[in-house]
Design a protein around this motif. Structure first.
Motif, PDB file in Angstrom:
ATOM      1  N   GLU A   1      46.815 -23.243 -12.162  1.00 58.54           N
ATOM      2  CA  GLU A   1      47.491 -23.939 -13.264  1.00 58.54           C
ATOM      3  C   GLU A   1      47.382 -25.455 -13.107  1.00 58.54           C
ATOM      4  O   GLU A   1      47.137 -26.177 -14.083  1.00 58.54           O
ATOM      5  CB  GLU A   1      48.965 -23.521 -13.310  1.00 58.54           C
ATOM      6  CG  GLU A   1      49.166 -22.061 -13.702  1.00 58.54           C
ATOM      7  CD  GLU A   1      50.630 -21.644 -13.642  1.00 58.54           C
ATOM      8  OE1 GLU A   1      51.497 -22.514 -13.404  1.00 58.54           O
ATOM      9  OE2 GLU A   1      50.909 -20.447 -13.823  1.00 58.54           O
ATOM     10  N   GLY A   2      47.564 -25.955 -11.864  1.00 62.77           N
ATOM     11  CA  GLY A   2      47.509 -27.399 -11.624  1.00 62.77           C
ATOM     12  C   GLY A   2      46.148 -27.982 -11.943  1.00 62.77           C
ATOM     13  O   GLY A   2      46.035 -29.050 -12.564  1.00 62.77           O
TER      14      GLY A   2
ATOM     15  N   LEU B   1      43.637 -31.453  -5.567  1.00 57.65           N
ATOM     16  CA  LEU B   1      44.610 -31.585  -6.657  1.00 57.65           C
ATOM     17  C   LEU B   1      45.614 -32.682  -6.332  1.00 57.65           C
ATOM     18  O   LEU B   1      46.009 -33.473  -7.199  1.00 57.65           O
ATOM     19  CB  LEU B   1      45.320 -30.254  -6.903  1.00 57.65           C
ATOM     20  CG  LEU B   1      46.382 -30.246  -8.013  1.00 57.65           C
ATOM     21  CD1 LEU B   1      45.796 -30.683  -9.352  1.00 57.65           C
ATOM     22  CD2 LEU B   1      47.018 -28.864  -8.132  1.00 57.65           C
ATOM     23  N   ASN B   2      46.007 -32.756  -5.064  1.00 55.43           N
ATOM     24  CA  ASN B   2      46.943 -33.799  -4.641  1.00 55.43           C
ATOM     25  C   ASN B   2      46.331 -35.191  -4.858  1.00 55.43           C
ATOM     26  O   ASN B   2      47.005 -36.122  -5.292  1.00 55.43           O
ATOM     27  CB  ASN B   2      47.310 -33.588  -3.169  1.00 55.43           C
ATOM     28  CG  ASN B   2      48.673 -34.156  -2.840  1.00 55.43           C
ATOM     29  OD1 ASN B   2      49.596 -34.106  -3.650  1.00 55.43           O
ATOM     30  ND2 ASN B   2      48.801 -34.739  -1.669  1.00 55.43           N
TER      31      ASN B   2
ATOM     32  N   ARG C   1      45.457 -28.185 -15.673  1.00 59.12           N
ATOM     33  CA  ARG C   1      46.042 -29.378 -16.310  1.00 59.12           C
ATOM     34  C   ARG C   1      45.107 -30.577 -16.194  1.00 59.12           C
ATOM     35  O   ARG C   1      45.204 -31.531 -16.965  1.00 59.12           O
ATOM     36  CB  ARG C   1      47.403 -29.700 -15.685  1.00 59.12           C
ATOM     37  CG  ARG C   1      48.510 -28.734 -16.107  1.00 59.12           C
ATOM     38  CD  ARG C   1      49.887 -29.264 -15.751  1.00 59.12           C
ATOM     39  NE  ARG C   1      50.113 -29.313 -14.308  1.00 59.12           N
ATOM     40  CZ  ARG C   1      50.593 -28.300 -13.600  1.00 59.12           C
ATOM     41  NH1 ARG C   1      50.901 -27.151 -14.189  1.00 59.12           N
ATOM     42  NH2 ARG C   1      50.774 -28.417 -12.306  1.00 59.12           N
ATOM     43  N   LYS C   2      44.190 -30.525 -15.205  1.00 59.72           N
ATOM     44  CA  LYS C   2      43.196 -31.592 -15.039  1.00 59.72           C
ATOM     45  C   LYS C   2      41.863 -31.191 -15.680  1.00 59.72           C
ATOM     46  O   LYS C   2      40.819 -31.790 -15.394  1.00 59.72           O
ATOM     47  CB  LYS C   2      42.971 -31.869 -13.542  1.00 59.72           C
ATOM     48  CG  LYS C   2      44.232 -32.249 -12.778  1.00 59.72           C
ATOM     49  CD  LYS C   2      44.754 -33.599 -13.205  1.00 59.72           C
ATOM     50  CE  LYS C   2      46.007 -33.982 -12.434  1.00 59.72           C
ATOM     51  NZ  LYS C   2      46.580 -35.257 -12.899  1.00 59.72           N
TER      52      LYS C   2
ATOM     53  N   LYS D   1      54.987 -31.773  -0.424  1.00 61.95           N
ATOM     54  CA  LYS D   1      54.039 -32.825  -0.796  1.00 61.95           C
ATOM     55  C   LYS D   1      54.506 -34.124  -0.130  1.00 61.95           C
ATOM     56  O   LYS D   1      55.717 -34.348   0.019  1.00 61.95           O
ATOM     57  CB  LYS D   1      53.999 -32.991  -2.313  1.00 61.95           C
ATOM     58  CG  LYS D   1      53.326 -31.820  -3.024  1.00 61.95           C
ATOM     59  CD  LYS D   1      53.319 -32.007  -4.533  1.00 61.95           C
ATOM     60  CE  LYS D   1      52.605 -30.831  -5.219  1.00 61.95           C
ATOM     61  NZ  LYS D   1      52.673 -30.906  -6.689  1.00 61.95           N
TER      62      LYS D   1
ATOM     63  N   PRO E   1      57.251 -27.450  -7.600  1.00 64.84           N
ATOM     64  CA  PRO E   1      56.571 -28.741  -7.813  1.00 64.84           C
ATOM     65  C   PRO E   1      56.599 -29.697  -6.623  1.00 64.84           C
ATOM     66  O   PRO E   1      55.799 -30.634  -6.572  1.00 64.84           O
ATOM     67  CB  PRO E   1      57.338 -29.343  -9.005  1.00 64.84           C
ATOM     68  CG  PRO E   1      58.616 -28.577  -9.111  1.00 64.84           C
ATOM     69  CD  PRO E   1      58.339 -27.220  -8.557  1.00 64.84           C
TER      70      PRO E   1
ATOM     71  N   GLU F   1      46.327 -36.112  -8.547  1.00 62.00           N
ATOM     72  CA  GLU F   1      47.635 -36.508  -9.088  1.00 62.00           C
ATOM     73  C   GLU F   1      47.815 -38.024  -9.008  1.00 62.00           C
ATOM     74  O   GLU F   1      48.638 -38.609  -9.712  1.00 62.00           O
ATOM     75  CB  GLU F   1      48.782 -35.825  -8.305  1.00 62.00           C
ATOM     76  CG  GLU F   1      48.751 -34.302  -8.307  1.00 62.00           C
ATOM     77  CD  GLU F   1      49.152 -33.684  -9.638  1.00 62.00           C
ATOM     78  OE1 GLU F   1      49.421 -34.440 -10.585  1.00 62.00           O
ATOM     79  OE2 GLU F   1      49.176 -32.441  -9.730  1.00 62.00           O
TER      80      GLU F   1
ATOM     81  N   SER G   1      49.688 -21.349  -8.790  1.00 62.15           N
ATOM     82  CA  SER G   1      50.085 -22.735  -9.066  1.00 62.15           C
ATOM     83  C   SER G   1      48.894 -23.685  -8.965  1.00 62.15           C
ATOM     84  O   SER G   1      48.819 -24.685  -9.691  1.00 62.15           O
ATOM     85  CB  SER G   1      51.171 -23.176  -8.081  1.00 62.15           C
ATOM     86  OG  SER G   1      50.732 -23.020  -6.739  1.00 62.15           O
ATOM     87  N   LEU G   2      47.925 -23.374  -8.085  1.00 67.25           N
ATOM     88  CA  LEU G   2      46.723 -24.200  -7.961  1.00 67.25           C
ATOM     89  C   LEU G   2      45.830 -24.023  -9.190  1.00 67.25           C
ATOM     90  O   LEU G   2      45.279 -25.001  -9.722  1.00 67.25           O
ATOM     91  CB  LEU G   2      45.956 -23.820  -6.688  1.00 67.25           C
ATOM     92  CG  LEU G   2      44.621 -24.545  -6.453  1.00 67.25           C
ATOM     93  CD1 LEU G   2      44.820 -26.059  -6.345  1.00 67.25           C
ATOM     94  CD2 LEU G   2      43.932 -24.004  -5.196  1.00 67.25           C
TER      95      LEU G   2
END
Length: 542
Positions: free
Chosen positions: A310-311, A281-282, A314-315, A482, A456, A285, A307-308
């Motif tokens: 959801e993240g 995911l990183n 989004r992709k 991050k 975030p 981004e 959160s992963l």
């Protein structure tokens, strides 16, 4: 009155024959130093039978343990089937264990041969003089130097080169041992779990269920989860049985290489622990990839942070939360939304998908009070130990007279603490040993971690209980920001983020920022290392 069905042996020979006869044109692709190695199931089948002939010539007997010390590759897949179909036992060795643990495991299993990837030869060289049962080492690929301490030693390609490409499999009882894997041994010595042909066959069917991972012939499956860890969650066995194309990452496990491989090979289903997908995911981004072929990622091994989920959503990537252990082959439950949950608000759907979900057909479960042993109510709040049983769940450990503590009345005591909601969906709140007991009340380290990873600016978070003079234990949070926010997030910012979400007494007493969280050999957060590192921290500050 008895049923009148055929007593057909459920063995891996069926999966092998099915793949080579029906799906001979499907591919096995492996990432190597020199690019991609690819061949068909037809080629794989011939080489697998050459390997079986070579095992016979080497004097391997039925029931002998034959070990692998290897990455996820096409050669490892040949071993996955040649060894058990021949009648021997495939023993996958964890390449990330400490030398002492490896010595214990190889000697406990009495391994006869070890197949080792070339780049891993130096690891085995350190311990070879302490492995008296090993009669032959077979090196797969180019080692960094000529092995000095592996005696006798032979190159894999030379080992199979002159052998016939056909082999008549022996008739095997379905309860014959097919494979074994040792638990990661976080407490005491690792324990051996022995899988039968029958258990792997049935588990493979479970991996193919629509309400399981749903693996099928249409898939191009990428098992990032290591083949030395709980049979790579059954994906190699089930992939062959279903006729899926299989994509192997080799030793190239960094998120960027995984993303490139998924895009290039049009992967449809991938599987791995959450830390892999946090890294992916990183990457996503910052960079664009075409994952239009990807229908889902299956993740487990440790809790998948909401959160992963959801993240990745989004992709436009679906991650499916699954749960299991070495002792459960490992698929036991999977978090899929029920038909009547698809109209729930998005936030509630994400919360549901972050649970461990519904047990798959073939697995029974119960959640019992840790002290009384009574089943807890299905109210989504009452803690208890999760216990499971089923045809691919272990009933004892290999050569372990003390198995009784773990296996009670036909149930496996998982050591996981869970709650169950009214629909029978399971949510793990912690391992029994990782719960924080503060002032007589339980705090879930997993729930705190998942909430912190929702910030975030946070990449990873791990919470451990450390001794406290007044409250017995208090939670301490170790946080990895991050990269782009290193040095730009404060402890107070994390606590402010948590305050509206948890009871005041759940808030960590301290938030420490670290460069990386130590991981176990299978990629989980290593809490015992952190506990040892910080055990006197709060006591000294009181």
């Amino acid at each position: 009155m008895q049923g009148l069905m055929m007593n057909y042996p459920l063995t891996l020979q069926h999966a092998f024959n099915r793949a080579t006869r029906l799906f001979y044109r499907k591919e096995v692709v492996t990432q190597t130093e020199d690019g991609l190695h690819r061949y068909t199931y037809a080629d794989w089948g011939k080489r697998t039978m050459q390997l079986a002939n070579a095992l016979k010539e080497a004097g391997v007997a039925q029931g002998d343990r034959v070990a692998t010390f290897a990455w996820n590759t096409y050669r490892h897949l040949e071993l996955y089937f040649a060894i058990p179909c021949y009648g021997a036992v495939l023993h996958t060795l964890n390449i990330r264990l400490f030398p002492e643990q490896l010595v214990y495991i190889v000697n406990d299993a009495e391994d006869r041969l070890i197949f080792v990837d070339g780049d891993l030869v130096p690891v085995l060289e350190q311990i070879a003089d302490r492995l008296p049962t090993v009669k032959l080492y077979v090196v797969m690929g180019q080692p960094p130097y000529q092995p000095q301490k592996l005696h006798p030693v032979v190159d894999y390609e030379d080992f199979i080169a002159t052998q016939p490409t056909t082999y008549t499999w022996p008739e095997l009882d379905e309860n014959t041992a097919a494979a074994m894997c040792y638990t990661s041994g976080t407490t005491g010595n690792p324990k051996g779990v022995v899988y039968s042909h029958r258990s792997i066959f049935l588990h493979s069917m479970g991996v193919g269920l629509a309400d399981g991972p749903g693996l099928c012939e249409q898939d191009r499956v990428l098992p990032v989860v290591p083949m030395f860890h709980a049979n790579a969650w059954g994906f190699p066995h089930a992939g062959v049985m279903m006729g899926s194309s299989i994509v192997m990452p080799g030793r190239f496990l960094d998120p960027l290489r995984i993303a490139q491989l998924m895009e290039k090979e049009h992967v449809t289903l991938a599987a791995g622990v959450p830390t892999i997908w946090i890294g992916l995911l990183n990457v996503l981004e910052k960079e664009q990839f075409d994952f239009s072929s990807l229908r889902a990622i299956v993740s487990g091994g440790s809790a998948v942070p909401q959160s992963l989920i959801e993240g990745l959503a989004r992709k436009n990537i679906t991650i499916i939360h699954a749960w299991g252990m070495t002792e459960t082959s490992p698929l036991a439950s999977i978090a899929r939304l029920r038909s009547y949950q698809r109209d729930l608000p998005a936030e509630e759907q994400f919360r549901t998908r972050a649970k461990q979900g519904t047990v798959v057909p073939g697995v029974d479960f119960r959640v019992v009070n840790i002290e009384s042993g009574d089943e807890v109510p299905w109210d989504g709040q009452t803690f208890g130990e999760l216990q499971v049983r089923g045809p691919w769940v272990a009933r004892a450990y290999y050569k372990d007279a003390a198995s009784g503590e773990k296996f009670v009345d036909g149930w496996l005591r998982t050591g996981d603490v869970a709650v169950v909601d009214a629909d029978g969906m399971i949510q793990l709140v912690d391992r029994t040993k990782d719960l924080v007991k503060s002032g007589g009340e339980w705090i879930s380290s997993v729930e705190l971690e998942n909430l912190i990873m929702g910030h975030p600016k946070v990449l990873e978070a791990c919470v451990v209980g450390v001794p406290h003079p007044k409250w017995s234990e208090r939670p301490l949070a170790c946080v990895v920001p991050k990269p782009e926010f290193a040095g730009q997030v404060s402890a107070e910012e994390i606590l402010e983020f948590l305050r509206p979400k948890v009871a005041k007494w759940w808030l960590p007493d301290e938030v420490i920022f670290v460069e990386a969280i130590p991981k176990t050999s299978v990629g989980k957060f290593d809490k015992k290392v952190l506990r040892a590192q910080y055990e006197s921290r709060l006591a000294s500050q009181s």
